[in-house]
Scaffold this motif. Structure first.
Motif, short mmCIF file in Angstrom:
data_model
loop_
_atom_site.label_atom_id
_atom_site.label_comp_id
_atom_site.label_asym_id
_atom_site.label_seq_id
_atom_site.Cartn_x
_atom_site.Cartn_y
_atom_site.Cartn_z
N GLU A 1 -26.25 -0.69 18.63
CA GLU A 1 -27.10 -1.96 18.45
C GLU A 1 -28.04 -2.30 19.81
N ALA A 2 -27.70 -1.91 20.86
CA ALA A 2 -28.44 -2.00 22.06
C ALA A 2 -29.87 -1.23 22.18
N VAL A 3 -29.87 0.01 21.50
CA VAL A 3 -30.77 0.79 21.66
C VAL A 3 -31.88 0.87 20.70
N ASP A 4 -33.26 0.83 21.03
CA ASP A 4 -34.40 0.77 20.32
C ASP A 4 -34.85 1.95 19.80
N ARG A 5 -34.87 3.18 20.67
CA ARG A 5 -35.29 4.30 20.44
C ARG A 5 -34.49 5.50 20.95
N GLN B 1 -36.57 -4.85 28.52
CA GLN B 1 -37.02 -5.33 26.98
C GLN B 1 -36.62 -4.29 26.06
N LYS B 2 -36.80 -3.09 26.49
CA LYS B 2 -36.53 -2.04 25.30
C LYS B 2 -35.76 -0.96 25.84
N VAL B 3 -34.74 -0.34 25.22
CA VAL B 3 -34.14 0.74 25.61
C VAL B 3 -34.41 2.02 25.10
N VAL B 4 -34.71 3.12 25.69
CA VAL B 4 -35.30 4.38 25.19
C VAL B 4 -34.10 5.31 25.83
N GLU C 1 -35.23 3.96 16.12
CA GLU C 1 -36.25 4.72 15.82
C GLU C 1 -35.93 6.01 16.66
N VAL C 2 -36.11 7.00 15.80
CA VAL C 2 -35.71 8.63 16.30
C VAL C 2 -37.01 9.51 16.64
#
Length: 264
Positions: free
Chosen positions: A233-237, A210-213, A258-259
């Motif tokens: 664009e596929a990266v969340d954090r 669901q999320k890519v870190v 988010e970084v």
């Protein structure tokens, strides 16, 4: 005398020093920008960049210059694990803090993933799917962790599995987070690795999460591996260290990523 005219009368060594200073500040700069900055022709700037590249002080690419070659060759895990150790430990600790009670996660391959595994203290029951043999060895010793080792072809350089069997297994799962390491992060090209089978498996992992870190020390920015994993664009954090250059940090945040920057 104004600034522009000062730039135009710089000596050759002074102009070279200013070019390198601008690269340190901006990460990259185009031939056109440099020609306008110093009020000289683009031909002159190309000669400057060619000379500085021969001196191994920068790398020329597509009408611009950057400080280092963006292209990365595959290296054995035993070599990688000795690089940027303190940064990777801090990144791994910050990533472990994102894991929730009774969570289900995917951990990809790479030395930073090993540092992450060492920092994980499961709250409740933790389910981990991983391609990394070292991650399995670490987390399988914890009674609160259920570890699913993906099967497939073992890459000796990374001690991890790749291939269609691993990708097929992932189609049966859905996890809250993917923790992934990369060989390169380029704001325009996206995430990359040096191995095309690993890139393919990474894409399957992204589809199953669901999320890519992304866990990446600052040396990975502005670099490119052989195989593209995905666009930013596929990266969340992204979790990185304080060595990241400001231009990269600004571009990532402008794109809604988010970084987290850990202390060095």
């Amino acid at each position: 005398m104004n600034k522009v005219s000062e730039e135009s009368v710089l000596s050759l060594p002074e102009r070279h020093a200013r070019i390198l200073a601008l690269l340190q500040q901006n990460g990259s700069i185009s031939v056109t920008q440099l020609a306008e900055q110093f009020r000289v022709s683009e031909v002159t700037i190309r000669k400057d960049l060619s000379y500085l590249e021969q001196q191994k002080k920068l790398y020329r690419t597509h009408g611009s210059a950057i400080l280092l070659s963006p292209y990365i060759s595959d290296r054995h895990v035993s070599e990688k694990e000795k690089r940027n150790v303190e940064e990777k430990q801090a990144i791994g600790k910050a990533a472990a803090a994102l894991i929730e009670q009774n969570d289900s996660i995917i951990i990809a391959s790479g030395t930073t993933m090993t540092f992450l595994a060492r920092e994980i203290r499961p709250a409740g029951r933790l389910t981990v799917i991983t391609a990394s043999v070292p991650v399995t060895q670490i987390l399988s010793q914890d009674e609160q962790a259920d570890v699913i080792q993906l099967g497939g072809i073992t890459r000796s350089s990374s001690v991890s599995v790749v291939g269609p069997f691993a990708e097929q297994m992932l189609r049966s799962f859905n996890c809250s987070k993917l923790f992934i390491g990369v060989d390169g992060i380029d704001p325009d090209f996206g995430l990359t690795t040096t191995n095309m089978l690993e890139a393919s498996l990474n894409r399957a992992m992204i589809d199953a999460a669901q999320k890519v870190v992304v866990l990446a020390d600052s040396s990975k920015f502005g670099r490119r591996g052989f195989s593209k994993i995905c666009d930013l664009e596929a990266v969340d954090r992204i979790i990185t260290d304080c060595g990241i250059q400001a231009p990269y940090l600004d571009k990532l945040r402008e794109r809604g990523i988010e970084v987290t920057v850990v202390n060095c």
